[in-house]
Design a protein around this motif. Structure first.
Motif, PDB file in Angstrom:
ATOM      1  N   PHE A  27      -6.773  -4.787  -2.788  1.00 15.01           N
ATOM      2  CA  PHE A  27      -5.621  -5.241  -2.011  1.00 15.01           C
ATOM      3  C   PHE A  27      -5.852  -6.630  -1.397  1.00 15.01           C
ATOM      4  O   PHE A  27      -5.043  -7.547  -1.571  1.00 15.01           O
ATOM      5  CB  PHE A  27      -5.274  -4.223  -0.911  1.00 15.01           C
ATOM      6  CG  PHE A  27      -4.033  -4.564  -0.143  1.00 15.01           C
ATOM      7  CD1 PHE A  27      -2.784  -4.246  -0.644  1.00 15.01           C
ATOM      8  CD2 PHE A  27      -4.105  -5.232   1.075  1.00 15.01           C
ATOM      9  CE1 PHE A  27      -1.618  -4.578   0.059  1.00 15.01           C
ATOM     10  CE2 PHE A  27      -2.957  -5.567   1.779  1.00 15.01           C
ATOM     11  CZ  PHE A  27      -1.710  -5.231   1.260  1.00 15.01           C
ATOM     12  N   ASP A  28      -6.952  -6.784  -0.679  1.00 16.45           N
ATOM     13  CA  ASP A  28      -7.212  -8.060   0.011  1.00 16.45           C
ATOM     14  C   ASP A  28      -7.368  -9.214  -0.975  1.00 16.45           C
ATOM     15  O   ASP A  28      -6.894 -10.332  -0.724  1.00 16.45           O
ATOM     16  CB  ASP A  28      -8.462  -7.940   0.887  1.00 16.45           C
ATOM     17  CG  ASP A  28      -8.222  -7.035   2.090  1.00 16.45           C
ATOM     18  OD1 ASP A  28      -7.039  -6.824   2.444  1.00 16.45           O
ATOM     19  OD2 ASP A  28      -9.207  -6.530   2.667  1.00 16.45           O
ATOM     20  N   LYS A  77       0.851  -1.193   0.000  1.00 15.52           N
ATOM     21  CA  LYS A  77       0.000   0.000   0.000  1.00 15.52           C
ATOM     22  C   LYS A  77       0.888   1.245   0.000  1.00 15.52           C
ATOM     23  O   LYS A  77       1.897   1.292   0.701  1.00 15.52           O
ATOM     24  CB  LYS A  77      -0.877   0.034   1.256  1.00 15.52           C
ATOM     25  CG  LYS A  77      -1.863  -1.119   1.366  1.00 15.52           C
ATOM     26  CD  LYS A  77      -2.644  -1.021   2.673  1.00 15.52           C
ATOM     27  CE  LYS A  77      -3.591  -2.191   2.845  1.00 15.52           C
ATOM     28  NZ  LYS A  77      -4.357  -2.093   4.112  1.00 15.52           N
ATOM     29  N   VAL A  85      -6.537   0.463  -3.462  1.00 17.81           N
ATOM     30  CA  VAL A  85      -6.299  -0.394  -2.293  1.00 17.81           C
ATOM     31  C   VAL A  85      -7.592  -0.998  -1.769  1.00 17.81           C
ATOM     32  O   VAL A  85      -7.706  -2.212  -1.539  1.00 17.81           O
ATOM     33  CB  VAL A  85      -5.568   0.391  -1.172  1.00 17.81           C
ATOM     34  CG1 VAL A  85      -5.745  -0.291   0.182  1.00 17.81           C
ATOM     35  CG2 VAL A  85      -4.084   0.494  -1.492  1.00 17.81           C
ATOM     36  N   GLU A  86      -8.610  -0.160  -1.589  1.00 19.24           N
ATOM     37  CA  GLU A  86      -9.867  -0.625  -0.986  1.00 19.24           C
ATOM     38  C   GLU A  86     -10.511  -1.749  -1.803  1.00 19.24           C
ATOM     39  O   GLU A  86     -11.031  -2.719  -1.257  1.00 19.24           O
ATOM     40  CB  GLU A  86     -10.838   0.562  -0.862  1.00 19.24           C
ATOM     41  CG  GLU A  86     -12.091   0.224  -0.081  1.00 19.24           C
ATOM     42  CD  GLU A  86     -13.045   1.410   0.025  1.00 19.24           C
ATOM     43  OE1 GLU A  86     -14.245   1.171   0.207  1.00 19.24           O
ATOM     44  OE2 GLU A  86     -12.583   2.575  -0.107  1.00 19.24           O
ATOM     45  N   LYS A  98       0.536   5.225   0.844  1.00 17.62           N
ATOM     46  CA  LYS A  98      -0.327   6.216   1.497  1.00 17.62           C
ATOM     47  C   LYS A  98      -1.715   5.646   1.805  1.00 17.62           C
ATOM     48  O   LYS A  98      -2.716   6.372   1.788  1.00 17.62           O
ATOM     49  CB  LYS A  98      -0.467   7.478   0.624  1.00 17.62           C
ATOM     50  CG  LYS A  98       0.848   8.212   0.414  1.00 17.62           C
ATOM     51  CD  LYS A  98       0.661   9.474  -0.401  1.00 17.62           C
ATOM     52  CE  LYS A  98       1.981  10.206  -0.565  1.00 17.62           C
ATOM     53  NZ  LYS A  98       1.876  11.398  -1.414  1.00 17.62           N
ATOM     54  N   GLU A  99      -1.764   4.329   2.037  1.00 16.13           N
ATOM     55  CA  GLU A  99      -2.996   3.618   2.417  1.00 16.13           C
ATOM     56  C   GLU A  99      -4.079   3.634   1.330  1.00 16.13           C
ATOM     57  O   GLU A  99      -5.144   3.053   1.512  1.00 16.13           O
ATOM     58  CB  GLU A  99      -3.586   4.191   3.728  1.00 16.13           C
ATOM     59  CG  GLU A  99      -2.723   3.933   4.949  1.00 16.13           C
ATOM     60  CD  GLU A  99      -2.487   2.431   5.185  1.00 16.13           C
ATOM     61  OE1 GLU A  99      -3.468   1.682   5.212  1.00 16.13           O
ATOM     62  OE2 GLU A  99      -1.302   2.030   5.319  1.00 16.13           O
ATOM     63  N   LYS A 100      -3.830   4.289   0.204  1.00 16.91           N
ATOM     64  CA  LYS A 100      -4.859   4.386  -0.834  1.00 16.91           C
ATOM     65  C   LYS A 100      -4.439   3.717  -2.143  1.00 16.91           C
ATOM     66  O   LYS A 100      -5.263   3.195  -2.883  1.00 16.91           O
ATOM     67  CB  LYS A 100      -5.161   5.872  -1.146  1.00 16.91           C
ATOM     68  CG  LYS A 100      -5.940   6.588  -0.075  1.00 16.91           C
ATOM     69  CD  LYS A 100      -6.500   7.913  -0.585  1.00 16.91           C
ATOM     70  CE  LYS A 100      -5.400   8.851  -1.083  1.00 16.91           C
ATOM     71  NZ  LYS A 100      -5.941  10.182  -1.461  1.00 16.91           N
ATOM     72  N   HIS A 101      -3.150   3.795  -2.433  1.00 22.42           N
ATOM     73  CA  HIS A 101      -2.676   3.381  -3.749  1.00 22.42           C
ATOM     74  C   HIS A 101      -1.988   2.013  -3.686  1.00 22.42           C
ATOM     75  O   HIS A 101      -1.356   1.666  -2.693  1.00 22.42           O
ATOM     76  CB  HIS A 101      -1.732   4.443  -4.326  1.00 22.42           C
ATOM     77  CG  HIS A 101      -2.271   5.827  -4.201  1.00 22.42           C
ATOM     78  ND1 HIS A 101      -3.506   6.181  -4.675  1.00 22.42           N
ATOM     79  CD2 HIS A 101      -1.736   6.957  -3.629  1.00 22.42           C
ATOM     80  CE1 HIS A 101      -3.718   7.468  -4.412  1.00 22.42           C
ATOM     81  NE2 HIS A 101      -2.675   7.955  -3.769  1.00 22.42           N
ATOM     82  N   LEU A 102      -2.096   1.302  -4.784  1.00 23.28           N
ATOM     83  CA  LEU A 102      -1.662  -0.088  -4.852  1.00 23.28           C
ATOM     84  C   LEU A 102      -0.393  -0.199  -5.696  1.00 23.28           C
ATOM     85  O   LEU A 102      -0.254   0.475  -6.715  1.00 23.28           O
ATOM     86  CB  LEU A 102      -2.794  -0.885  -5.516  1.00 23.28           C
ATOM     87  CG  LEU A 102      -2.758  -2.400  -5.526  1.00 23.28           C
ATOM     88  CD1 LEU A 102      -2.756  -2.953  -4.115  1.00 23.28           C
ATOM     89  CD2 LEU A 102      -3.994  -2.908  -6.303  1.00 23.28           C
TER      90      LEU A 102
END
Length: 569
Positions: A533-534, A503, A529-530, A505-509
């Motif tokens: 990612f998972d 991740k 990411v949302e 900045k917690e947003k981009h992959l």
């Protein structure tokens, strides 16, 4: 998450691909990309890869061009006062800077320019503008990027001794204004071969015609192509035909010898590397527009006309501040608009979005409409209060003509104008609910179900092993990219991850991906990411949809796949 549709573009015939591959010495993938862009022969490829100014059409093919040149010539010869009138957006302000700048430098000094105030006067030719011309002894107004629907205003000007030459590219109504000349390739009786010029492009054709008649070196016009390409980029017109030629040479000008004002704006926007259409659209366009949205578009024209480096940098700094202010308004109003939809089940379920708030800033409602479409993929109109009426901006989704839909609701409107995908409108406050109902009815009847989900147009499936330096170098020469010649989009199937995704900045992959027999490529997905990612932690293979970029870090260059979507087998 709204699932995106992947639509593969039609592939050219194998005969065309074979011919191009052999004659040009390129891979089948490159030959396919060319075929998809209407290139089928060696000569067509030569014109495509090497646009020439000699490919520009004769400006006198445009209806009324001869009359326009004659009237402009008369004004110059008799030293009449000329008012160069343009709209407050990027196309309007670049048009004015180009036309005024060229005329003033080489042809005629008895001129001024006029840009209407977005809030006091509104879009297009204003009563205040023509009154200013009549009261101050102007014999001729040249309107750029506006005027095609200004029937009453042009008639009033004529009654008061002011002639009009209209240079516009918007769709005309049933009646043309009674101007001396109406230059608009979209006139039904206009035989001009290319219909998709910008307002600035139409103004350029008038100057080209004038230079031909007066035996002025047409090469003097070429430095103004940096303004023309700015208008082409930001008005989102097709970059094919004549626009491709103008954009190609405009970008050359922008990259080798841009005017002082644009150079200052590039510096202020911290744009590094070679300028392309995307950098103009997202780097320069919002800043130029912000001048008219936040204060007055005169700031933008003054910047583009400035030849003093220090002054230009100060203009650019002021415009940069306007843009920062605009971003704040844009973010807060978008949040309010999305909240209004989320809290109303009827709005969530609708096929269109029409929102009104009297306090919203008129200067950013078009941007807010676009932001709402990113979340709810459907035709959207954002309205605010202006001079006792509701004024709005409309934006559409691919394949749906929002102008036609608005036209069907015209009984509820005072005025409207625009294009297939973007329009402006004004209506009385007591007509908002009637208009909402009618617009929803029209959209529901006309829109196709698939148009309500985001569409990704894919050029072709590509093995990762096909991505080589030569492939990218030749593909890059297909630029300038833009509508009808978009940056190629590829899909690669059965892609495996090399290591775990990370991740940013917690947003981009970000992750490394490869196919059997290929090298590993860095993949980057902004805001993904949302959604992904998972899932990427759980699967072994996936299909990726992407464009190809070059990433430069500490002097080293490498390919980077910019993700548009991911699907799981």
């Amino acid at each position: 998450m709204v699932e995106k549709r992947w639509n593969y573009k039609k592939l050219p015939s194998s005969e065309i691909v074979d011919t191009l591959s052999k004659e040009l010495g390129v891979s089948y993938e490159i030959a396919t990309l060319l075929g998809q862009r209407g290139v089928g022969t060696f000569d067509e490829a030569k014109h495509f890869f090497r646009p020439s100014l000699s490919d520009l059409y004769d400006p006198f093919l445009m209806a009324d061009m001869t009359i326009a040149v004659e009237r402009l010539s008369k004004a110059v010869e008799q030293n009449e006062k000329i008012l160069i009138y343009g709209d407050y957006d990027v196309d309007g302000t670049t048009s004015v800077a180009m036309f005024y700048g060229f005329l003033q430098k080489y042809i005629h000094q008895n001129i001024e320019f006029y840009i209407p105030d977005r809030y006091a006067e509104g879009y297009g030719v204003s009563q205040k503008g023509i009154e200013y011309a009549a009261e101050n002894g102007f014999a001729l107004i040249v309107s750029l990027d506006c005027g095609i629907k200004s029937i009453d205003k042009v008639a009033w000007a004529k009654e008061h001794g002011v002639d009009f030459i209209i240079c516009d590219h918007h769709r005309p109504g049933d009646e043309l204004p009674d101007a001396v000349a109406v230059l608009d390739p979209k006139r039904e009786d206009c035989l001009y071969p290319f219909k998709e010029l910008t307002g600035c492009g139409v103004g350029f054709k008038l100057l080209q015609a004038y230079c031909q008649v007066k035996d002025i070196d047409v090469n003097l016009l070429l430095p103004y192509l940096d303004l023309v390409v700015t208008s082409i980029s930001c008005d989102i017109v097709p970059i094919v035909g004549e626009n491709r030629v103008l954009a190609f040479y405009g970008l050359q000008q922008l990259n080798t010898n841009p005017r002082t004002g644009l150079k200052a704006l590039i510096k202020s926007a911290s744009l590094e590397g070679k300028m392309d259409i995307t950098k103009v659209v997202f780097g320069l366009g919002p800043r130029i527009n912000a001048a008219g949205r936040i204060r007055h578009a005169y700031d933008a024209v003054d910047l583009m006309l400035s030849e003093d480096e220090q002054k230009a940098e100060e203009f650019a700094r002021v415009i940069g501040q306007h843009n920062t202010d605009r971003k704040g308004l844009d973010s807060s109003i978008t949040a309010e608009a999305l909240e209004m939809i989320a809290q109303n089940s009827d709005l969530v379920a609708a096929k269109s979005t029409v929102l009104f708030n009297e306090a919203w800033h008129k200067g950013v409602i078009g941007i807010v409409a676009s932001r709402c479409i990113e979340k709810y993929h459907r035709p959207t109109i954002i309205l605010t209060e202006s001079h006792g009426n509701a004024a709005g901006s409309a934006r559409s989704v691919p394949g749906f003509d929002v102008y036609d839909a608005i036209e069907e609701c015209s009984e509820h409107l005072i005025q409207f104008g625009g294009h297939t995908f973007a329009a402006g409108l004004t209506l009385e406050l007591n007509q908002i609910e009637n208009f909402k109902r009618k617009f929803e009815e029209v959209v529901s009847r006309k829109i196709l179900q698939e148009q309500l989900s985001p569409l990704i147009e894919i050029d072709l499936a590509l093995p990762l092993s096909a991505i080589t330096d030569k492939f990218h170098r030749i593909m890059s020469q297909m630029s300038p990219f833009g509508p009808q010649n978009m940056t190629p989009v590829f899909v690669s199937h059965k892609v495996q991850l090399y290591g775990a995704p990370i991740k940013m900045k917690e947003k981009h992959l970000k992750f490394q991906a490869f196919q059997e027999g290929s090298a590993a490529f860095t993949c980057v997905g902004f805001g993904m990411v949302e959604d992904f990612f998972d899932k990427l932690l759980e699967v072994q293979t996936c299909s990726i949809c992407y464009t190809i970029e070059i990433n430069e870090w500490q002097g080293k260059k490498s390919f980077q796949l910019m993700l548009k979507d991911i699907k799981f087998e």
